[in-house]
Design a protein around this motif. Structure first.
Motif, PDB file in Angstrom:
ATOM      1  N   ASN A 260       0.848  -1.191   0.000  1.00 51.50           N
ATOM      2  CA  ASN A 260       0.000   0.000   0.000  1.00 51.50           C
ATOM      3  C   ASN A 260       0.888   1.247   0.000  1.00 51.50           C
ATOM      4  O   ASN A 260       2.123   1.141  -0.063  1.00 51.50           O
ATOM      5  N   ALA A 261       0.295   2.407   0.092  1.00 54.45           N
ATOM      6  CA  ALA A 261       1.061   3.653  -0.026  1.00 54.45           C
ATOM      7  C   ALA A 261       2.126   3.760   1.067  1.00 54.45           C
ATOM      8  O   ALA A 261       3.278   4.155   0.785  1.00 54.45           O
ATOM      9  N   ASP A 262       1.773   3.404   2.295  1.00 49.68           N
ATOM     10  CA  ASP A 262       2.742   3.489   3.398  1.00 49.68           C
ATOM     11  C   ASP A 262       3.894   2.503   3.192  1.00 49.68           C
ATOM     12  O   ASP A 262       5.056   2.825   3.449  1.00 49.68           O
ATOM     13  N   GLU A 263       3.553   1.307   2.752  1.00 49.60           N
ATOM     14  CA  GLU A 263       4.589   0.293   2.540  1.00 49.60           C
ATOM     15  C   GLU A 263       5.517   0.680   1.394  1.00 49.60           C
ATOM     16  O   GLU A 263       6.740   0.500   1.478  1.00 49.60           O
ATOM     17  N   ARG A 264       4.937   1.242   0.344  1.00 51.14           N
ATOM     18  CA  ARG A 264       5.766   1.674  -0.781  1.00 51.14           C
ATOM     19  C   ARG A 264       6.682   2.820  -0.374  1.00 51.14           C
ATOM     20  O   ARG A 264       7.832   2.900  -0.818  1.00 51.14           O
ATOM     21  N   ARG A 265       6.187   3.679   0.511  1.00 50.35           N
ATOM     22  CA  ARG A 265       7.028   4.775   1.020  1.00 50.35           C
ATOM     23  C   ARG A 265       8.177   4.215   1.862  1.00 50.35           C
ATOM     24  O   ARG A 265       9.311   4.685   1.779  1.00 50.35           O
ATOM     25  N   PHE A 266       7.869   3.193   2.664  1.00 52.77           N
ATOM     26  CA  PHE A 266       8.929   2.548   3.448  1.00 52.77           C
ATOM     27  C   PHE A 266      10.011   1.986   2.537  1.00 52.77           C
ATOM     28  O   PHE A 266      11.207   2.166   2.778  1.00 52.77           O
ATOM     29  N   TRP A 267       9.582   1.263   1.501  1.00 50.11           N
ATOM     30  CA  TRP A 267      10.563   0.653   0.596  1.00 50.11           C
ATOM     31  C   TRP A 267      11.396   1.711  -0.111  1.00 50.11           C
ATOM     32  O   TRP A 267      12.611   1.546  -0.281  1.00 50.11           O
ATOM     33  N   LYS A 268      10.781   2.813  -0.497  1.00 52.75           N
ATOM     34  CA  LYS A 268      11.540   3.887  -1.156  1.00 52.75           C
ATOM     35  C   LYS A 268      12.592   4.445  -0.205  1.00 52.75           C
ATOM     36  O   LYS A 268      13.761   4.629  -0.579  1.00 52.75           O
ATOM     37  N   ASP A 269      12.186   4.703   1.033  1.00 53.42           N
ATOM     38  CA  ASP A 269      13.135   5.219   2.028  1.00 53.42           C
ATOM     39  C   ASP A 269      14.250   4.212   2.302  1.00 53.42           C
ATOM     40  O   ASP A 269      15.424   4.583   2.450  1.00 53.42           O
ATOM     41  N   ALA A 270      13.885   2.922   2.373  1.00 55.05           N
ATOM     42  CA  ALA A 270      14.881   1.888   2.665  1.00 55.05           C
ATOM     43  C   ALA A 270      15.888   1.757   1.528  1.00 55.05           C
ATOM     44  O   ALA A 270      17.106   1.729   1.750  1.00 55.05           O
ATOM     45  N   VAL A 271      15.388   1.674   0.314  1.00 54.49           N
ATOM     46  CA  VAL A 271      16.274   1.508  -0.839  1.00 54.49           C
ATOM     47  C   VAL A 271      17.186   2.722  -0.991  1.00 54.49           C
ATOM     48  O   VAL A 271      18.367   2.580  -1.352  1.00 54.49           O
ATOM     49  N   GLU A 272      16.690   3.894  -0.687  1.00 50.41           N
ATOM     50  CA  GLU A 272      17.487   5.110  -0.827  1.00 50.41           C
ATOM     51  C   GLU A 272      18.369   5.381   0.389  1.00 50.41           C
ATOM     52  O   GLU A 272      19.073   6.391   0.439  1.00 50.41           O
ATOM     53  N   GLY A 273      18.323   4.479   1.384  1.00 53.49           N
ATOM     54  CA  GLY A 273      19.266   4.541   2.495  1.00 53.49           C
ATOM     55  C   GLY A 273      18.796   5.264   3.731  1.00 53.49           C
ATOM     56  O   GLY A 273      19.584   5.494   4.650  1.00 53.49           O
ATOM     57  N   ARG A 274      17.518   5.589   3.801  1.00 56.47           N
ATOM     58  CA  ARG A 274      17.009   6.341   4.968  1.00 56.47           C
ATOM     59  C   ARG A 274      16.386   5.433   6.027  1.00 56.47           C
ATOM     60  O   ARG A 274      16.034   5.905   7.106  1.00 56.47           O
ATOM     61  N   ARG A 275      16.243   4.162   5.720  1.00 54.60           N
ATOM     62  CA  ARG A 275      15.696   3.206   6.692  1.00 54.60           C
ATOM     63  C   ARG A 275      16.600   1.975   6.678  1.00 54.60           C
ATOM     64  O   ARG A 275      16.419   1.081   5.855  1.00 54.60           O
ATOM     65  N   ALA A 276      17.583   1.931   7.560  1.00 59.11           N
ATOM     66  CA  ALA A 276      18.572   0.851   7.513  1.00 59.11           C
ATOM     67  C   ALA A 276      18.878   0.239   8.875  1.00 59.11           C
ATOM     68  O   ALA A 276      19.847  -0.492   9.025  1.00 59.11           O
ATOM     69  N   SER A 277      18.049   0.531   9.875  1.00 56.26           N
ATOM     70  CA  SER A 277      18.294  -0.007  11.211  1.00 56.26           C
ATOM     71  C   SER A 277      17.861  -1.465  11.293  1.00 56.26           C
ATOM     72  O   SER A 277      17.203  -1.988  10.384  1.00 56.26           O
ATOM     73  N   ASP A 278      18.196  -2.106  12.404  1.00 55.69           N
ATOM     74  CA  ASP A 278      17.756  -3.489  12.615  1.00 55.69           C
ATOM     75  C   ASP A 278      16.236  -3.572  12.660  1.00 55.69           C
ATOM     76  O   ASP A 278      15.637  -4.527  12.150  1.00 55.69           O
ATOM     77  N   ASP A 279      15.597  -2.574  13.272  1.00 54.15           N
ATOM     78  CA  ASP A 279      14.135  -2.555  13.309  1.00 54.15           C
ATOM     79  C   ASP A 279      13.555  -2.395  11.909  1.00 54.15           C
ATOM     80  O   ASP A 279      12.520  -2.998  11.585  1.00 54.15           O
ATOM     81  N   ASP A 280      14.210  -1.583  11.097  1.00 53.14           N
ATOM     82  CA  ASP A 280      13.748  -1.412   9.714  1.00 53.14           C
ATOM     83  C   ASP A 280      13.855  -2.726   8.946  1.00 53.14           C
ATOM     84  O   ASP A 280      12.955  -3.083   8.180  1.00 53.14           O
ATOM     85  N   PHE A 281      14.965  -3.435   9.156  1.00 54.62           N
ATOM     86  CA  PHE A 281      15.128  -4.715   8.471  1.00 54.62           C
ATOM     87  C   PHE A 281      14.077  -5.710   8.956  1.00 54.62           C
ATOM     88  O   PHE A 281      13.501  -6.463   8.163  1.00 54.62           O
ATOM     89  N   ALA A 282      13.777  -5.713  10.249  1.00 55.54           N
ATOM     90  CA  ALA A 282      12.739  -6.598  10.784  1.00 55.54           C
ATOM     91  C   ALA A 282      11.383  -6.283  10.140  1.00 55.54           C
ATOM     92  O   ALA A 282      10.616  -7.199   9.809  1.00 55.54           O
ATOM     93  N   HIS A 283      11.121  -4.985   9.941  1.00 57.34           N
ATOM     94  CA  HIS A 283       9.873  -4.591   9.290  1.00 57.34           C
ATOM     95  C   HIS A 283       9.863  -5.041   7.836  1.00 57.34           C
ATOM     96  O   HIS A 283       8.832  -5.501   7.320  1.00 57.34           O
ATOM     97  N   ALA A 284      11.017  -4.941   7.176  1.00 57.68           N
ATOM     98  CA  ALA A 284      11.108  -5.384   5.783  1.00 57.68           C
ATOM     99  C   ALA A 284      10.795  -6.872   5.670  1.00 57.68           C
ATOM    100  O   ALA A 284      10.116  -7.299   4.724  1.00 57.68           O
ATOM    101  N   ILE A 285      11.281  -7.653   6.621  1.00 55.75           N
ATOM    102  CA  ILE A 285      11.009  -9.090   6.619  1.00 55.75           C
ATOM    103  C   ILE A 285       9.509  -9.340   6.726  1.00 55.75           C
ATOM    104  O   ILE A 285       8.952 -10.193   6.016  1.00 55.75           O
ATOM    105  N   VAL A 286       8.849  -8.595   7.604  1.00 60.50           N
ATOM    106  CA  VAL A 286       7.393  -8.730   7.751  1.00 60.50           C
ATOM    107  C   VAL A 286       6.702  -8.447   6.419  1.00 60.50           C
ATOM    108  O   VAL A 286       5.806  -9.185   5.985  1.00 60.50           O
ATOM    109  N   LEU A 287       7.143  -7.399   5.744  1.00 57.76           N
ATOM    110  CA  LEU A 287       6.486  -6.999   4.498  1.00 57.76           C
ATOM    111  C   LEU A 287       6.708  -8.017   3.380  1.00 57.76           C
ATOM    112  O   LEU A 287       5.769  -8.321   2.627  1.00 57.76           O
TER     113      LEU A 287
END
Length: 336
Positions: A260-287
């Motif tokens: 959805n829009a929020d998830e796509r925003r997360f992925w954009k931030d992650a790929v561009e390097g703004r979401r790279a913490s362990d918690d972010d990676f855990a969220h990526a696994i969930v998605l």
């Protein structure tokens, strides 16, 4: 060649049949590898030996040897060429770890962490040079063309991947182009050269090329899925490396497209390097799990695995063919 059908099966296959099949030949290959990685400069064999002895299964040279067995080749030229294949692979690993800034390779510290980036790059260059020496010594211009082209394609694939990093707009077609070059090209070449040295018909060259190419794609698809379902102990690298490096692998491409829009925003931030913490990676696994992106990546791997098996369907049955089929099943089963 007569047609035969073998369906990719589920379960827990092993590389043991392939390793057993080529054990004697592999001893000869290892002798070549150990001899040709020597140098009067002590750092070269020390650094090269760290990676070469680092626990890898030597899948690519084993494919050269097993392909030769499949077509009944009884000579020894393929021993040096299998060593050349392994040197090409090892050189690319040394360079990749520098480019990616990796800390672990097969569960051990990478050479660039121990000896530094300049030493890793230069020893990688040394191993590339050794591989070309072995090709020239073989004397076949066809073999030289196949392996030199594969080396160039691998480099192109790595550059393509580098320029695709941190870009959310990378689609499945470009992703497949990248893995087809950086991984599958050497699998294909490793298999094909066996038919060349055995002086087999071009149709058999193409069949072995297709087997290796499709196996290589399946192998990389599973590697990319494993990044989101495994840990460092299982993977031999840091869990989440691809995520933190902003690589648009198929699990990310699918999860982003299905989000959805929020998830796509997360992925954009992650790929561009703004979401790279362990918690972010855990969220990526969930998605990726919730979107079935990993399941579908593994399903694609099974598709390419079946294509690999089909490619050698025309060869007669026997121990070599059975081992090569099970090698495909092993490559795909690593994700379970």
């Amino acid at each position: 060649m007569t047609a035969a059908v073998h369906r990719l099966r589920a379960g827990q296959p092993s590389l043991d049949p392939l390793m057993s099949l080529v054990q004697g030949d592999m001893n000869a290959v290892n002798t070549v590898i150990l001899g040709r990685m020597q140098s009067e400069i002590p750092l070269i064999p020390e650094l090269a030996g760290h990676l070469i002895a680092g626990g890898g299964k030597r899948m690519r040279p084993m494919l050269t040897l097993s392909s030769a067995r499949l077509i009944g080749y009884t000579g020894t030229r393929h021993h040096r060429l299998a060593a050349a294949v392994e040197f090409i692979h090892t050189a690319t690993l040394l360079h990749d770890d520098v480019v990616d800034g990796s800390d672990l390779r097969r569960g051990k510290r990478t050479a660039n962490i121990i000896w530094g980036n300049p030493a890793s790059v230069l020893v990688g260059d040394f191993l590339f040079s050794r591989s070309f020496e072995l090709m020239v010594e073989d004397g076949s211009l066809t073999v030289l063309k196949i392996l030199s082209n594969a080396s160039a394609v691998i480099a192109e694939g790595e550059v393509n991947q580098l320029t695709a990093a941190r870009r959310i707009d990378i689609g499945e077609d470009r992703y497949l182009d990248i893995i087809g070059a950086k991984t599958a090209a050497l699998f294909a070449a490793a298999c094909r050269i066996a038919a060349v040295v055995a002086e087999r018909p071009e149709a058999e060259e193409r069949a072995l090329d297709a087997y290796g190419r499709n196996l290589g794609i399946a192998f990389q698809l599973v590697d990319d899925a494993i990044d989101y379902i495994s840990d460092a102990g299982t993977m031999g690298k840091d869990a989440g490396d691809d995520f933190r490096e902003g690589k648009m692998t198929l699990p990310v491409i699918l999860a982003h497209a299905r989000g959805n829009a929020d998830e796509r925003r997360f992925w954009k931030d992650a790929v561009e390097g703004r979401r790279a913490s362990d918690d972010d990676f855990a969220h990526a696994i969930v998605l990726v799990r919730r979107s079935r992106a990993v399941d579908d990546t593994v399903a694609r791997a099974r598709h390419y695995g079946q294509r690999a098996i089909d490619a050698i369907g025309g060869f007669g049955g026997g121990r070599a063919k059975d081992a090569m089929v099970e090698a495909v099943e092993f490559a795909v089963s690593r994700a379970y």
